[in-house]
Design an enzyme around this catalytic site. Structure first.
Site, mmCIF file in Angstrom:
data_model
loop_
_atom_site.group_PDB
_atom_site.id
_atom_site.type_symbol
_atom_site.label_atom_id
_atom_site.label_comp_id
_atom_site.label_asym_id
_atom_site.label_seq_id
_atom_site.Cartn_x
_atom_site.Cartn_y
_atom_site.Cartn_z
ATOM 1 N N HIS A 1 0.842 -1.190 0.000
ATOM 2 C CA HIS A 1 0.000 0.000 0.000
ATOM 3 C C HIS A 1 0.881 1.244 0.000
ATOM 4 O O HIS A 1 2.072 1.187 0.313
ATOM 5 C CB HIS A 1 -0.852 0.064 1.270
ATOM 6 C CG HIS A 1 -1.733 -1.107 1.523
ATOM 7 N ND1 HIS A 1 -3.085 -1.083 1.310
ATOM 8 C CD2 HIS A 1 -1.459 -2.338 2.025
ATOM 9 C CE1 HIS A 1 -3.619 -2.240 1.667
ATOM 10 N NE2 HIS A 1 -2.645 -3.024 2.104
ATOM 11 N N GLU B 1 2.255 -0.973 4.464
ATOM 12 C CA GLU B 1 2.060 0.404 4.007
ATOM 13 C C GLU B 1 3.415 1.084 3.845
ATOM 14 O O GLU B 1 4.276 0.995 4.732
ATOM 15 C CB GLU B 1 1.234 1.204 5.019
ATOM 16 C CG GLU B 1 -0.223 0.807 5.122
ATOM 17 C CD GLU B 1 -1.095 1.513 4.101
ATOM 18 O OE1 GLU B 1 -0.550 2.199 3.209
ATOM 19 O OE2 GLU B 1 -2.327 1.366 4.210
ATOM 20 N N HIS C 1 -2.250 -2.685 -3.689
ATOM 21 C CA HIS C 1 -3.644 -2.514 -3.296
ATOM 22 C C HIS C 1 -4.527 -2.300 -4.526
ATOM 23 O O HIS C 1 -5.668 -2.782 -4.587
ATOM 24 C CB HIS C 1 -3.746 -1.317 -2.346
ATOM 25 C CG HIS C 1 -4.969 -1.325 -1.494
ATOM 26 N ND1 HIS C 1 -5.288 -0.287 -0.649
ATOM 27 C CD2 HIS C 1 -5.965 -2.231 -1.338
ATOM 28 C CE1 HIS C 1 -6.421 -0.553 -0.029
ATOM 29 N NE2 HIS C 1 -6.849 -1.729 -0.425
ATOM 30 N N ASP D 1 -3.305 2.835 -5.018
ATOM 31 C CA ASP D 1 -1.968 2.751 -4.420
ATOM 32 C C ASP D 1 -1.336 1.350 -4.594
ATOM 33 O O ASP D 1 -2.075 0.366 -4.744
ATOM 34 C CB ASP D 1 -2.023 3.118 -2.929
ATOM 35 C CG ASP D 1 -2.979 2.241 -2.117
ATOM 36 O OD1 ASP D 1 -4.171 2.125 -2.486
ATOM 37 O OD2 ASP D 1 -2.531 1.658 -1.117
#
Length: 198
Positions: free
Chosen positions: A51, A133, A169, A179
């Site tokens: 992400h 992330e 993602h 993303d």
């Protein structure tokens, strides 16, 4: 992105391993997010989802992402936060621009990072994935330290779990998410994963 076969999947003893038996990375700064629950019984982790995030959008080096993932984001701190402060989301890991690694959820548990999603015909990616992330945006290049840290993390996770695929993602939620975006260099990551050391 499919990954070459490995001898992962709990083949290595948990004693002294980088990811311990409880699913925590020994070299990550640990935070605890409540935004998780148990994986379905018998589920094998086979996917890593990449992400991209920055809060407020396009701004780096603050603590807003940590606050979002731990349900402490102040909706009055920025106009954008009012629309997301009530979300209950978290990835397992977060990699900052300087390459520092934070972990919010044990890899043994299901973090709420993917939302409505599917991969290779299988729905509910949260069930069988680990979410990572990266601090960034769809259009700004990610940093060398982030790629290096992510590649090391992928190799480490593959020594513990039978992970076969990496996906963005945007790939598991097309039309809903964008993303990590076109700024993310998948070839660079692939080369680092194949060529480096854990």
């Amino acid at each position: 992105m499919s990954l070459p076969p490995t001898h992962g999947g709990r083949a290595r003893s948990a004693t002294g391993a980088v990811v311990d038996a409880a699913g925590w990375h020994r070299r990550a700064a640990r935070r605890h997010s409540p935004n998780c629950d148990d994986r379905p019984a018998g589920t094998r982790v086979s996917l890593i989802v990449v992400h991209g995030i920055s809060l407020p959008p396009g701004r780096f080096r603050g603590d807003a992402v940590e606050r979002l993932f731990t349900n402490r984001l102040d909706p009055g701190a920025h106009p954008y936060f009012a629309s997301i402060a009530r979300l209950r989301v978290s990835s397992h890991f977060y990699i900052r621009r300087d390459g520092s690694l934070l972990q919010f959820v044990s890899c043994e548990r299901r973090a709420w990072h993917a939302g409505v999603s599917a991969w290779k015909g299988r729905e509910a990616c949260n069930d069988f994935s680990i979410g990572v992330e990266l601090e960034g945006t769809d259009t700004r290049p990610y940093t060398a330290r982030q790629y290096e840290r992510l590649a090391r993390l992928v190799r480490t996770l593959r020594s513990r779990y039978p992970i076969a695929d990496l996906a963005g993602h945007s790939e598991i939620a097309p039309g809903r998410k964008t993303d990590p975006g076109p700024a993310f260099d998948w070839r660079r990551l692939h080369a680092l994963v194949r060529g480096g050391r854990s």
